[in-house]
Design an enzyme around this catalytic site. Structure first.
Site, PDB file in Angstrom:
ATOM      1  N   LYS A  24      13.091  -7.054  -4.867  1.00  0.00           N
ATOM      2  CA  LYS A  24      12.522  -6.423  -3.524  1.00  0.00           C
ATOM      3  C   LYS A  24      11.121  -6.642  -2.717  1.00  0.00           C
ATOM      4  CE  LYS A  24       9.612  -4.463  -6.623  1.00  0.00           C
ATOM      5  NZ  LYS A  24       7.576  -4.091  -6.274  1.00  0.00           N
ATOM      6  N   CYS A 117       2.126   0.428  -8.641  1.00  0.00           N
ATOM      7  CA  CYS A 117       1.820   0.909  -9.865  1.00  0.00           C
ATOM      8  C   CYS A 117       0.449   0.581  -9.970  1.00  0.00           C
ATOM      9  CB  CYS A 117       2.590  -0.997 -10.959  1.00  0.00           C
ATOM     10  SG  CYS A 117       4.260  -0.361 -10.795  1.00  0.00           S
TER      11      CYS A 117
HETATM   12  C1  EPZ Z   1       3.071  -8.835  -4.774  1.00  0.00           C
HETATM   13  O1  EPZ Z   1       1.893  -8.150  -4.882  1.00  0.00           O
HETATM   14  C2  EPZ Z   1       3.767  -8.445  -5.712  1.00  0.00           C
HETATM   15  N1  EPZ Z   1       4.096  -6.992  -4.786  1.00  0.00           N
HETATM   16  C3  EPZ Z   1       3.653  -7.813  -6.938  1.00  0.00           C
HETATM   17  O2  EPZ Z   1       5.173  -7.543  -7.763  1.00  0.00           O
HETATM   18  C4  EPZ Z   1       3.441  -8.989  -7.913  1.00  0.00           C
HETATM   19  O3  EPZ Z   1       2.671  -8.271  -8.710  1.00  0.00           O
HETATM   20  C5  EPZ Z   1       1.875  -9.712  -7.262  1.00  0.00           C
HETATM   21  O4  EPZ Z   1       2.631  -9.717  -5.776  1.00  0.00           O
HETATM   22  C6  EPZ Z   1       1.560 -10.661  -7.689  1.00  0.00           C
HETATM   23  O5  EPZ Z   1       2.839 -12.202  -7.567  1.00  0.00           O
HETATM   24  C7  EPZ Z   1       5.146  -7.058  -3.819  1.00  0.00           C
HETATM   25  O6  EPZ Z   1       5.618  -8.282  -3.187  1.00  0.00           O
HETATM   26  C8  EPZ Z   1       5.462  -5.805  -2.941  1.00  0.00           C
HETATM   27  P1  EPZ Z   1      -1.589 -10.341  -5.199  1.00  0.00           P
HETATM   28  P2  EPZ Z   1       0.433  -7.630  -4.098  1.00  0.00           P
HETATM   29  O7  EPZ Z   1      -1.982  -9.634  -3.451  1.00  0.00           O
HETATM   30  O8  EPZ Z   1       1.068  -8.459  -3.540  1.00  0.00           O
HETATM   31  C9  EPZ Z   1      -6.051  -9.237  -6.290  1.00  0.00           C
HETATM   32  C10 EPZ Z   1       6.078  -5.600  -8.834  1.00  0.00           C
HETATM   33  O9  EPZ Z   1       6.705  -5.638  -9.763  1.00  0.00           O
HETATM   34  N2  EPZ Z   1      -6.199  -9.421  -5.232  1.00  0.00           N
HETATM   35  O10 EPZ Z   1      -1.097 -11.512  -5.030  1.00  0.00           O
HETATM   36  O11 EPZ Z   1      -0.084  -6.279  -4.353  1.00  0.00           O
HETATM   37  C11 EPZ Z   1      -4.962  -8.398  -7.036  1.00  0.00           C
HETATM   38  O12 EPZ Z   1      -5.705  -7.273  -7.255  1.00  0.00           O
HETATM   39  C12 EPZ Z   1       4.763  -5.499  -8.199  1.00  0.00           C
HETATM   40  O13 EPZ Z   1       7.220  -6.118  -7.992  1.00  0.00           O
HETATM   41  C13 EPZ Z   1      -7.671  -9.224  -4.382  1.00  0.00           C
HETATM   42  O14 EPZ Z   1      -8.597  -9.377  -5.459  1.00  0.00           O
HETATM   43  O15 EPZ Z   1      -0.580  -9.500  -5.608  1.00  0.00           O
HETATM   44  C14 EPZ Z   1      -4.187  -9.061  -8.221  1.00  0.00           C
HETATM   45  O16 EPZ Z   1      -4.946  -9.940  -9.457  1.00  0.00           O
HETATM   46  C15 EPZ Z   1       3.604  -6.185  -8.927  1.00  0.00           C
HETATM   47  N3  EPZ Z   1      -7.606  -8.865  -3.518  1.00  0.00           N
HETATM   48  C16 EPZ Z   1      -3.874 -10.563  -7.812  1.00  0.00           C
HETATM   49  O17 EPZ Z   1      -5.466 -11.036  -6.833  1.00  0.00           O
HETATM   50  C17 EPZ Z   1      -6.689  -8.632  -2.492  1.00  0.00           C
HETATM   51  O18 EPZ Z   1      -7.251  -8.623  -1.398  1.00  0.00           O
HETATM   52  C18 EPZ Z   1      -2.812 -10.698  -7.252  1.00  0.00           C
HETATM   53  O19 EPZ Z   1      -2.317  -9.819  -5.648  1.00  0.00           O
HETATM   54  C19 EPZ Z   1      -5.710  -8.604  -3.013  1.00  0.00           C
HETATM   55  C20 EPZ Z   1      -4.961  -8.747  -3.983  1.00  0.00           C
END
Ligand code: EPZ
Length: 426
Positions: A24, A117
């Site tokens: 996904k 989520c």
């Molecule tokens: C991706 O989300 C995935 N979703 C998530 O899967 C996954 O849990 C996550 O990566 C971590 O591996 C998709 O790929 C569609 P991040 P994403 O940006 O990109 C912080 C599932 O269940 N952050 O790596 O949103 C954020 O708050 C989903 O399939 C900032 O602070 O994750 C988090 O604490 C859930 N500022 C951490 O980084 C930003 O600008 C990781 O977020 C971006 C992120």
């Protein structure tokens, strides 16, 4: 929309085989990237899940043509609309992935507050700071953000955290920028590598994917392509978690063990068994699990998306386990539900102390997010007696019908409408 529940009679061992489909979290950014060329782009092996359906609605809304044939999705044409409708953007977090692609394709994008989520604040500062570094003007409205740039200009961008989405958005924004962009501190996830493989097949000039420094040299235009995404390591890990708690032996065809090292390791630590044979990962458990100490982190560490499904395993271990969540600050919504099934869990900061010695029993539990819901299904499969899991719509975002998947392996899982009097819900 009707609200559905899973009714699960726990205690059956699981035997058989299952085919793991494309990931996904690779398919979603790859579908977004498809608008970077008007030529047909086919993403193969896409799962039948609601996040993909929502992404197709977003692509339709921006004016490109989408066509689904089985698990293959083909996108063609150029986007003519640069606003992601608020109803859709709120449907899921993945609409965020349109930011970089639409900005690169059309020179502007208006995105309403994305949904997805409820796991922590999930800010987007790394995305917007990076786009601004590339020369975009970023304006924040009440409930939306407007990004605009006549031509993006390549530069070095340091990511303060290896955000998966920000890495993917910035790669998509940079592929046709003038000059070279280096993402320093980029996410290394296999799903990022899968996106880059598609972009390179389309004619992009990218190197370093899968390492902390990704270099993108801007090109004038991109062409069509047809690509197989990386297999879904979280779905494979969730099936393993179910076999671990139930006992049994399941062959996972297509599972890509080369990207699952950190997922496999705690399962082996819990005294389960894994061999690779004939294109499948053959996973076996006698259901007697040892306690484990696990911490989530950016790839190649143990993925946060496996935190809830593996915590369900820890609820069956003979002793005290720990699960430390370091990626999202609020991803323990499944803990009270697991406690209602008999688990002894204490939360201290970002760490769950899980005592599995009391044994688990069926209960009425409520899914509040995608992976938490999957963890509750895993726990219910191993528990003595009947459980109901409400909030199936969250689980459908990332898994094809789990009642079919686990039913085909010998579990008793019935998908049905929530009764009038309702069951425990969020
Ligand atoms: C991706 O989300 C995935 N979703 C998530 O899967 C996954 O849990 C996550 O990566 C971590 O591996 C998709 O790929 C569609 P991040 P994403 O940006 O990109 C912080 C599932 O269940 N952050 O790596 O949103 C954020 O708050 C989903 O399939 C900032 O602070 O994750 C988090 O604490 C859930 N500022 C951490 O980084 C930003 O600008 C990781 O977020 C971006 C992120």
């Amino acid at each position: 929309m009707k609200r559905e529940i899973f009714v699960i009679e726990g205690g059956n061992s699981l035997f058989g085989r299952t085919e793991i489909h494309g990931a996904k979290n690779a398919v979603l950014p790859m579908l977004a990237a498809s608008i970077l060329s008007p030529a047909p782009v086919t993403v193969r092996d896409c799962p039948h899940i609601s996040d993909v359906d929502d992404m197709l609605s977003v692509l339709d809304a921006v004016g490109v043509r989408t066509e689904r044939s089985g698990r293959d999705i083909t996108v063609s044409g150029a986007p003519s609309v640069t606003e992601i409708p608020s109803g859709l953007a709120c449907a899921m977090r993945s609409s965020v992935y349109m930011l970089g692609a639409l900005l690169s394709a059309c020179g502007e994008v208006r995105l309403y507050a994305p949904g997805g989520c409820r796991i922590g604040a999930r800010p987007l500062d790394i995305h917007f700071d990076g786009l601004a570094r590339l020369g975009a003007k970023v304006e924040f409205g009440e409930d939306h953000v407007l990004c605009a740039a006549r031509r993006l200009v390549g530069t070095d961008i340091v990511l303060r955290y290896p955000s998966v989405g920000a890495t993917e958005n910035l790669i998509m924004a940079a592929v046709k920028a003038r000059g070279t962009t280096r993402l320093i501190g980029a996410a290394r996830e296999p799903e990022v590598v899968s996106l880059v493989r598609l972009l390179v097949r389309m004619g992009a000039d990218i190197s370093g994917e899968g390492t902390p420094v990704v270099t993108i040299r801007g090109v004038e235009s991109l062409d069509g392509a047809k690509v197989q995404p990386v297999k879904d390591r979280i779905v494979a890990g969730t099936v393993m978690a179910a076999v671990a708690v139930c006992g049994g032996r399941v062959e996972l065809y297509g599972a890509d063990s080369s990207v699952m090292g950190a997922i496999i390791s705690p399962f082996l630590g819990a005294h389960t068994f894994l061999v690779e044979h004939g294109g499948a990962m053959v996973f076996e458990s006698d259901g007697m699990l040892a306690p484990t100490d696990v911490g989530t982190g950016p790839y190649p560490l143990f993925p946060t998306d496996m935190q809830a499904p593996f915590m369900a395993c820890q609820c069956y271990a003979s002793g005290m386990s720990t699960m430390r969540e370091t990626v999202f600050e609020d991803r323990f919504a499944h803990v009270p539900e697991l406690i209602s099934m008999g688990a002894g869990i204490a939360l201290v900061g970002n760490t769950a102390f899980v005592d599995g010695s009391a044994g688990m029993h069926g209960a009425e539990v409520a899914a509040r997010d995608l992976r938490g819901g999957a963890g509750l299904v895993v726990a219910a499969l191993g528990a003595k007696g009947r459980s109901t899991v409400s909030g199936v719509r969250y689980i459908d975002r990332g898994y094809e019908d789990l009642s079919v998947l686990f039913g085909s392996l010998g579990a008793s899982v019935v998908r049905t409408e929530e009764p009038e009097h309702g069951v425990r819900t969020e």
